[in-house]
Design a protein around this motif. Sequence first.
Motif, PDB file in Angstrom:
ATOM      1  N   ILE A   4      37.426  17.695  71.572  1.00 15.67           N
ATOM      2  CA  ILE A   4      38.082  17.829  70.254  1.00 15.67           C
ATOM      3  C   ILE A   4      39.591  17.697  70.425  1.00 15.67           C
ATOM      4  O   ILE A   4      40.176  18.282  71.343  1.00 15.67           O
ATOM      5  CB  ILE A   4      37.769  19.185  69.583  1.00 15.67           C
ATOM      6  N   PHE A   5      40.184  16.934  69.532  1.00 17.18           N
ATOM      7  CA  PHE A   5      41.643  16.794  69.491  1.00 17.18           C
ATOM      8  C   PHE A   5      42.100  17.134  68.078  1.00 17.18           C
ATOM      9  O   PHE A   5      41.530  16.643  67.103  1.00 17.18           O
ATOM     10  CB  PHE A   5      42.039  15.344  69.841  1.00 17.18           C
ATOM     11  N   GLY A   6      43.104  17.969  67.947  1.00 17.36           N
ATOM     12  CA  GLY A   6      43.599  18.349  66.616  1.00 17.36           C
ATOM     13  C   GLY A   6      45.051  17.991  66.449  1.00 17.36           C
ATOM     14  O   GLY A   6      45.806  17.942  67.426  1.00 17.36           O
ATOM     15  N   SER A   7      45.456  17.760  65.210  1.00 21.21           N
ATOM     16  CA  SER A   7      46.876  17.489  64.934  1.00 21.21           C
ATOM     17  C   SER A   7      47.130  17.652  63.447  1.00 21.21           C
ATOM     18  O   SER A   7      46.194  17.630  62.655  1.00 21.21           O
ATOM     19  CB  SER A   7      47.237  16.058  65.355  1.00 21.21           C
ATOM     20  N   PRO A   8      48.396  17.820  63.058  1.00 13.90           N
ATOM     21  CA  PRO A   8      48.680  17.823  61.617  1.00 13.90           C
ATOM     22  C   PRO A   8      48.387  16.436  61.041  1.00 13.90           C
ATOM     23  O   PRO A   8      48.376  15.445  61.784  1.00 13.90           O
ATOM     24  CB  PRO A   8      50.174  18.136  61.544  1.00 13.90           C
ATOM     25  N   SER A   9      48.160  16.379  59.733  1.00 16.85           N
ATOM     26  CA  SER A   9      47.850  15.077  59.131  1.00 16.85           C
ATOM     27  C   SER A   9      49.044  14.141  59.212  1.00 16.85           C
ATOM     28  O   SER A   9      48.894  12.945  59.382  1.00 16.85           O
ATOM     29  CB  SER A   9      47.467  15.241  57.667  1.00 16.85           C
ATOM     30  N   ARG A  10      50.244  14.688  59.026  1.00 13.55           N
ATOM     31  CA  ARG A  10      51.439  13.847  59.139  1.00 13.55           C
ATOM     32  C   ARG A  10      52.608  14.672  59.668  1.00 13.55           C
ATOM     33  O   ARG A  10      52.786  15.829  59.275  1.00 13.55           O
ATOM     34  CB  ARG A  10      51.787  13.243  57.780  1.00 13.55           C
ATOM     35  N   PRO A 151      48.258  22.082  59.814  1.00 14.36           N
ATOM     36  CA  PRO A 151      49.026  21.871  58.577  1.00 14.36           C
ATOM     37  C   PRO A 151      48.888  20.436  58.049  1.00 14.36           C
ATOM     38  O   PRO A 151      48.702  19.492  58.815  1.00 14.36           O
ATOM     39  CB  PRO A 151      50.466  22.143  59.014  1.00 14.36           C
ATOM     40  N   ASN A 152      48.987  20.313  56.721  1.00 17.02           N
ATOM     41  CA  ASN A 152      48.891  18.968  56.120  1.00 17.02           C
ATOM     42  C   ASN A 152      50.114  18.136  56.467  1.00 17.02           C
ATOM     43  O   ASN A 152      49.999  16.955  56.782  1.00 17.02           O
ATOM     44  CB  ASN A 152      48.767  19.101  54.595  1.00 17.02           C
ATOM     45  N   TYR A 153      51.285  18.759  56.346  1.00 22.42           N
ATOM     46  CA  TYR A 153      52.521  18.070  56.709  1.00 22.42           C
ATOM     47  C   TYR A 153      53.363  18.983  57.581  1.00 22.42           C
ATOM     48  O   TYR A 153      53.359  20.210  57.393  1.00 22.42           O
ATOM     49  CB  TYR A 153      53.363  17.746  55.466  1.00 22.42           C
TER      50      TYR A 153
END
Length: 374
Positions: A4-10, A151-153
């Motif tokens: 699994i890799f996670g990151s903010p959307s932008r 977070p979304n941004y």
Amino acid sequence: MKKIFGSPSRYVQGMGVLKELSKYTNTLGKKPAIVVDPDIAEDMLKIVSESYSGDETKYYVEILGKNSPRICCEETFNLLRKNATKAECDMYVGIGGGTTLDVAKAAAHFEKAPMISCPTIAATDAPCSALSVVYHPNGVWDYHLFLDKNPNYVLVDEDVIVHAPLRYNLAGIPDALSTYYEAATANAANVDNFLGGKHTVISETIAQLCYDTIYAYGEQAASAFKVHAVTPAVEKVIEASTLLSGVGFESNQSAASHAIQNAMTAIPSSHDFFHGEKVTFGILGQLALEAWDDEEIDKYCKLCIHLGLPVTLAELGMDNLTDDEIMEMAKLACQEGETIHNTVVLVTPRVVFDAIKTADELGKQYKEKYSKII
Ligand SMILES: [Zn+2]
């Protein structure tokens, strides 16, 4: 094997991007609840007000710690949720340091609402991660709250960051380095990451890139931070401390460096020091615990001492600790669920006690060899 890799959307980083806040909140909903650090509230709210063209009915503001502890604890984020719900908000924005962002993220998580991180210092992993570090109201570490999403941004205003007190931005530098040191050992041990899967190739690469960027540009960025200048080195170090470190730690794992910092939070005199400052010593403890080679320890101490970061217990207000107190700290670092167990070496309180004592001695020795330059 599940990875699994996670990151903010932008992720948006640049000069003046906080002025664009309304543009981003408008894509997510109708009314944001904005939680802001008290020390910078006046300046930040001026920028926010400009972004909304002076129409303050379009958002709700809560100053962190005004009516609850100035800590990311359950009381604080539950109060924010209550007030934001009453004000009919449908999203959360955090403007400030790690505590403020963690409070906003926790509130958004429980309300299943979108969230925007606006870090005002390059000192923590909070802006990008899907994790809030929850403390007891007295400031002692309590637990990791795992959030459903990142977070979304993430809006990183470089102009705001370089005007933060130097000490904050310097503290982000070792915290970013811990991403690499902890990922290296945790991945060697093949443990699950913070997202509940194994690490990916990109997460491993991010940790390495974080390390390379900090060692290549850390000192010159620190000089620029000191005079509130934005240079290409500052841009790279802000990105390393905020994006690479934030994404890197949770898609890999933490290990001893952060467990030792968490244990230090139980010592009241350490509360005067920032998370990243305690991590500075925590890393040295990990390097001793896992027998990283002398060359690596020299490289690490040289950078930290050049930047005036604490490599000894005395520099963290813990000069009078007895062996019993250090053993208590070691026991806390080894408690069940702590990230110190994400390693290939055997971990017991005695081994950690010895590593802490050795790290302190190493710090003292290297302070004879190197001196502060910033
Ligand atoms: Zn950290």
